[in-house]
Design a protein around this motif. Structure first.
Motif, short mmCIF file in Angstrom:
data_model
loop_
_atom_site.label_atom_id
_atom_site.label_comp_id
_atom_site.label_asym_id
_atom_site.label_seq_id
_atom_site.Cartn_x
_atom_site.Cartn_y
_atom_site.Cartn_z
N VAL A 1 24.01 32.62 33.62
CA VAL A 1 23.49 31.86 34.80
C VAL A 1 22.83 30.34 34.22
O VAL A 1 22.15 30.60 33.22
CB VAL A 1 22.19 32.68 35.58
CG1 VAL A 1 21.83 32.04 36.63
CG2 VAL A 1 22.84 34.00 35.85
N LEU B 1 22.21 37.34 32.11
CA LEU B 1 21.21 36.23 32.28
C LEU B 1 22.12 34.78 31.76
O LEU B 1 21.87 33.80 32.08
CB LEU B 1 20.02 36.11 31.95
CG LEU B 1 19.05 36.97 32.84
CD1 LEU B 1 17.38 37.14 32.33
CD2 LEU B 1 18.92 36.03 34.30
N CYS C 1 13.35 41.80 41.86
CA CYS C 1 13.75 42.65 40.95
C CYS C 1 13.47 44.15 40.95
O CYS C 1 14.02 44.98 40.92
CB CYS C 1 13.40 42.04 39.52
SG CYS C 1 13.84 40.49 39.10
N CYS D 1 18.47 37.25 45.75
CA CYS D 1 18.25 36.40 44.72
C CYS D 1 19.27 35.39 44.26
O CYS D 1 20.58 35.85 44.20
CB CYS D 1 17.88 37.18 43.38
SG CYS D 1 17.38 36.25 42.20
N ILE E 1 19.82 34.23 41.50
CA ILE E 1 20.56 34.51 40.13
C ILE E 1 21.58 35.76 40.45
O ILE E 1 22.75 35.80 39.83
CB ILE E 1 19.15 34.91 39.31
CG1 ILE E 1 18.31 33.82 39.03
CG2 ILE E 1 19.83 35.66 37.92
CD1 ILE E 1 17.00 34.28 38.39
N PHE F 1 12.70 32.81 30.77
CA PHE F 1 12.25 31.93 32.06
C PHE F 1 11.07 31.31 31.66
O PHE F 1 10.07 31.51 30.77
CB PHE F 1 11.76 33.20 32.96
CG PHE F 1 12.72 33.48 33.76
CD1 PHE F 1 13.23 33.31 35.07
CD2 PHE F 1 13.43 34.77 33.21
CE1 PHE F 1 14.36 33.89 35.65
CE2 PHE F 1 14.69 35.46 33.93
CZ PHE F 1 14.87 34.82 35.05
N GLU G 1 20.61 27.57 33.56
CA GLU G 1 19.10 27.46 33.50
C GLU G 1 18.64 26.93 35.11
O GLU G 1 17.51 27.23 35.37
CB GLU G 1 18.69 26.39 32.47
CG GLU G 1 17.04 26.41 32.36
CD GLU G 1 16.63 27.70 31.73
OE1 GLU G 1 15.47 27.96 31.93
OE2 GLU G 1 17.44 28.40 31.21
N TYR H 1 9.63 38.51 31.51
CA TYR H 1 10.50 37.25 31.96
C TYR H 1 10.44 36.29 30.87
O TYR H 1 11.56 35.53 30.59
CB TYR H 1 10.04 37.05 33.32
CG TYR H 1 10.45 37.74 34.54
CD1 TYR H 1 11.40 37.59 35.17
CD2 TYR H 1 9.46 38.82 34.72
CE1 TYR H 1 11.87 38.35 36.49
CE2 TYR H 1 9.88 39.67 35.89
CZ TYR H 1 10.96 39.28 36.65
OH TYR H 1 11.42 40.30 37.70
N LYS I 1 17.97 29.45 37.49
CA LYS I 1 16.67 30.45 37.09
C LYS I 1 15.49 29.65 37.36
O LYS I 1 14.57 30.21 38.09
CB LYS I 1 16.81 30.69 35.57
CG LYS I 1 17.85 31.73 35.24
CD LYS I 1 17.57 32.24 33.85
CE LYS I 1 17.76 31.21 32.83
NZ LYS I 1 17.83 31.89 31.35
N ALA J 1 12.89 30.89 40.54
CA ALA J 1 11.39 31.16 40.30
C ALA J 1 10.44 30.17 41.21
O ALA J 1 9.51 30.84 41.75
CB ALA J 1 11.22 30.71 38.69
#
Length: 435
Positions: free
Chosen positions: A141, A138, A411, A419, A421, A392, A143, A387, A146, A150
């Motif tokens: 990736v 993560l 997930c 996804c 991500i 997150f 921000e 998360y 993410k 979400a």
């Protein structure tokens, strides 16, 4: 390797296209890869390809092995006659349409870069017990990716819940008040008793309940009687209040030909529930709400804030059910708590309003309804906390709903390539630079 990886590679054209040719040696130029087909039939529709000197418009089917075509019986399925290119990882068989005409194939196996495969395998080989396959990666990736994912998952979750409300609305003859009633009844079960309460809503028709909403005792008699809670036993034998409700229920049951009680006491769930969550307590709260709020749908639709909705749900239960956890068993019972009200707003009010807004074409109402979630505190459970620990955002109910959707839809089923991500991680810096 899973087939969805090849779908991803084809959709984004992440393979070496140097001297691109079919297995039979015919030159290929991909003008448009097509769009994913969510229904039965080929994987990609409306593709545009030039094979040799001829331009084709049609479908693309994707398999790990070319021989999967026969294994899936596509050779006898006319839906696949529109396929103009068979994209596979390994070309181990020739395939044909129902009329016997051969379908050209493209083998991607030799054209997949080792870096792309390595990044995909890093996600695909994550331990089954890992809550997020991408957890160790993560940090790579941004921000914003993410946050965006979400938020996308949140909207998908609200759409799915609104779809369920819309289906309920259709089954109930397009009656929004009845839809609100049935949705509210099921939600008051708070998962453990949602199914019994949904059955109870069918056993106490809204048309009957409407005629007696002015009389709280008759509302109690209808709900508790049809729920099977008014049977005589050792605890209720000397309880005059329960005896009176039993007599009232018998009169109303025969008057409206309701039949026998819809449920028996043993069908209600008490296991691992605190007394404040016992089914009779929730039913008492419902009786108070249905008596005090005669127009459910209008009130839920027009409330302008979480505070107004909270006030709506604070209708007091009848006095007996504020002092009894079960029929004949006394004890001080708390009012409907704030956390329960928050869940009702999240799981009933917002989906109900979104479903209605879609049906009448009011996008502003969709937006304002979903925005209610940002006024509610975050829900904490075994999924959202994972998360949150990984960085997150997890401050409001909107965050919680997005993270729950991320877990359930992406997930847990390992849909990493769907996804943003996972897609970002598989792309890697080299592919992003070439886009």
């Amino acid at each position: 390797m899973r087939e969805d990886f090849l779908h991803y590679v084809w959709q984004h054209q992440y393979f070496d296209k140097t001297d691109l040719r079919t297995a039979g040696g015919e030159e290929i130029l991909v003008l448009k890869p097509g769009h994913r087909n969510a229904d039965a039939g080929p994987d990609f529709l409306n593709a545009r390809l030039r094979l040799g000197d001829v331009e084709w418009n049609g479908a693309v089917e994707i398999h790990l092995k070319a021989s999967d075509w026969q294994r899936h019986n596509h050779q006898v399925d006319a839906k696949y006659d529109q396929v103009v290119l068979h994209v596979v990882h390994t070309h181990d068989a020739e395939v044909a349409r129902t009329n016997g005409s051969r379908i050209p194939a493209l083998a991607l196996g030799p054209r997949l870069g080792p870096e792309l495969l390595a990044r995909y395998q890093a996600l695909a080989n994550a331990p089954a017990a890992a809550p997020l396959p991408c957890a160790p990666l993560l940090g790579q990736v941004p921000e914003i990716i993410k946050i965006m994912m979400a938020e996308r998952a949140l909207l998908e979750r609200m759409e799915a819940k609104a779809d369920a409300v819309a289906a309920l609305h259709e089954r109930l003859g397009h009656d929004w008040e009845a839809t609100a009633y049935h949705a509210l009844m099921a939600a008051f079960g708070f998962q453990k008793n949602s199914e019994p309460l949904a059955r109870l809503a069918k056993a106490v028709p809204l048309a009957v309940l409407r005629r007696h909403r002015h009389d709280q005792r008759q509302v109690e008699a209808l709900l508790f009687g049809q729920a099977g809670f008014l049977v005589e036993n050792d605890e209720t034998a000397a309880d005059a209040y329960i005896q009176g409700l039993r007599q009232e229920h018998e009169f109303l049951r025969h008057k409206y030909d309701l039949g026998a009680p819809a449920l028996a006491v043993h069908e209600w769930n008490y296991l691992r529930l605190r007394p404040a969550n016992f089914p009779p307590v929730r039913l008492g709260q419902l009786a108070g709400l249905l008596h005090a709020r005669p127009a459910l749908f209008d009130a839920l639709l027009t409330a302008q804030s979480v505070a107004a909705l909270a006030e709506f749900f604070r209708a007091p239960a009848p006095a007996y059910w504020r002092a009894h956890f079960r029929p004949g068993r006394p004890g001080k019972v708390p009012d409907l708590g704030k956390s329960s009200i928050d869940l009702l707003i999240t799981n009933v009010v917002v989906p109900l309003r979104v479903a209605y807004a879609r049906s009448v074409g009011q996008p502003a109402l969709v937006e304002s309804s979903v925005a209610l979630l940002t006024e509610l505190p975050a829900e904490h459970n075994q999924f959202t906390d994972v998360y949150g620990a990984l960085g997150f955002g997890h401050r409001t109910a909107a965050d919680s709903q997005g993270l729950l959707a991320l877990h359930k839809s992406y997930c847990a089923p390992r849909r990493c390539l769907h996804c943003a991500i996972g897609s970002r991680l598989v792309q890697g810096p080299q592919l992003r630079a070439t886009r």
